[in-house]
Design a protein around this motif. Structure first.
Motif, PDB file in Angstrom:
ATOM      1  N   GLN A  52       0.830  -1.212   0.000  1.00  0.00           N
ATOM      2  CA  GLN A  52       0.000   0.000   0.000  1.00  0.00           C
ATOM      3  C   GLN A  52       0.861   1.256   0.000  1.00  0.00           C
ATOM      4  N   ASP A  53       1.942   1.260   0.765  1.00  0.00           N
ATOM      5  CA  ASP A  53       2.837   2.411   0.792  1.00  0.00           C
ATOM      6  C   ASP A  53       3.515   2.616  -0.556  1.00  0.00           C
ATOM      7  N   ALA A  56       1.113   4.140  -2.864  1.00  0.00           N
ATOM      8  CA  ALA A  56       0.858   5.525  -2.480  1.00  0.00           C
ATOM      9  C   ALA A  56       2.026   6.441  -2.822  1.00  0.00           C
ATOM     10  N   GLY A  57       3.107   5.887  -3.364  1.00  0.00           N
ATOM     11  CA  GLY A  57       4.250   6.705  -3.768  1.00  0.00           C
ATOM     12  C   GLY A  57       5.265   6.968  -2.681  1.00  0.00           C
ATOM     13  N   LYS A  58       5.139   6.292  -1.544  1.00  0.00           N
ATOM     14  CA  LYS A  58       6.047   6.534  -0.430  1.00  0.00           C
ATOM     15  C   LYS A  58       7.456   5.984  -0.653  1.00  0.00           C
ATOM     16  N   ALA A  59       7.652   5.193  -1.722  1.00  0.00           N
ATOM     17  CA  ALA A  59       8.981   4.653  -2.011  1.00  0.00           C
ATOM     18  C   ALA A  59       9.553   5.214  -3.302  1.00  0.00           C
ATOM     19  N   ASP A  60       8.894   6.212  -3.874  1.00  0.00           N
ATOM     20  CA  ASP A  60       9.352   6.769  -5.154  1.00  0.00           C
ATOM     21  C   ASP A  60      10.769   7.324  -5.085  1.00  0.00           C
ATOM     22  N   HIS A  61      11.180   7.794  -3.921  1.00  0.00           N
ATOM     23  CA  HIS A  61      12.523   8.352  -3.789  1.00  0.00           C
ATOM     24  C   HIS A  61      13.599   7.272  -3.936  1.00  0.00           C
TER      25      HIS A  61
END
Length: 63
Positions: A52-53, A56-61
């Motif tokens: 889910q994270d 949600a884009g929380k690992a895009d970095h």
């Protein structure tokens, strides 16, 4: 240890293929396709939260 039931591989761009599996004891597994003997494991809830994270884009970095 109970056997792992692997899902079909999920392949992103550049042929980065991963497989997700579960066992009868409530554990979840993730591995590079073809290397299922070298997996990471945690609870199904933890794997669900990770997915889910990521969605949600929380690992895009990390990309």
């Amino acid at each position: 240890m109970t056997g792992i039931d692997w899902e079909e591989p999920f392949c992103g761009e550049g042929n980065n293929c991963f497989r997700i599996g579960t066992d009868g004891e409530g554990n979840a597994y993730i591995a590079v396709a073809g290397q299922e003997d070298r997996y990471l494991t945690d609870s199904r809830e933890a794997l669900r939260a990770l997915i889910q994270d990521i969605k949600a884009g929380k690992a895009d970095h990390l990309l």
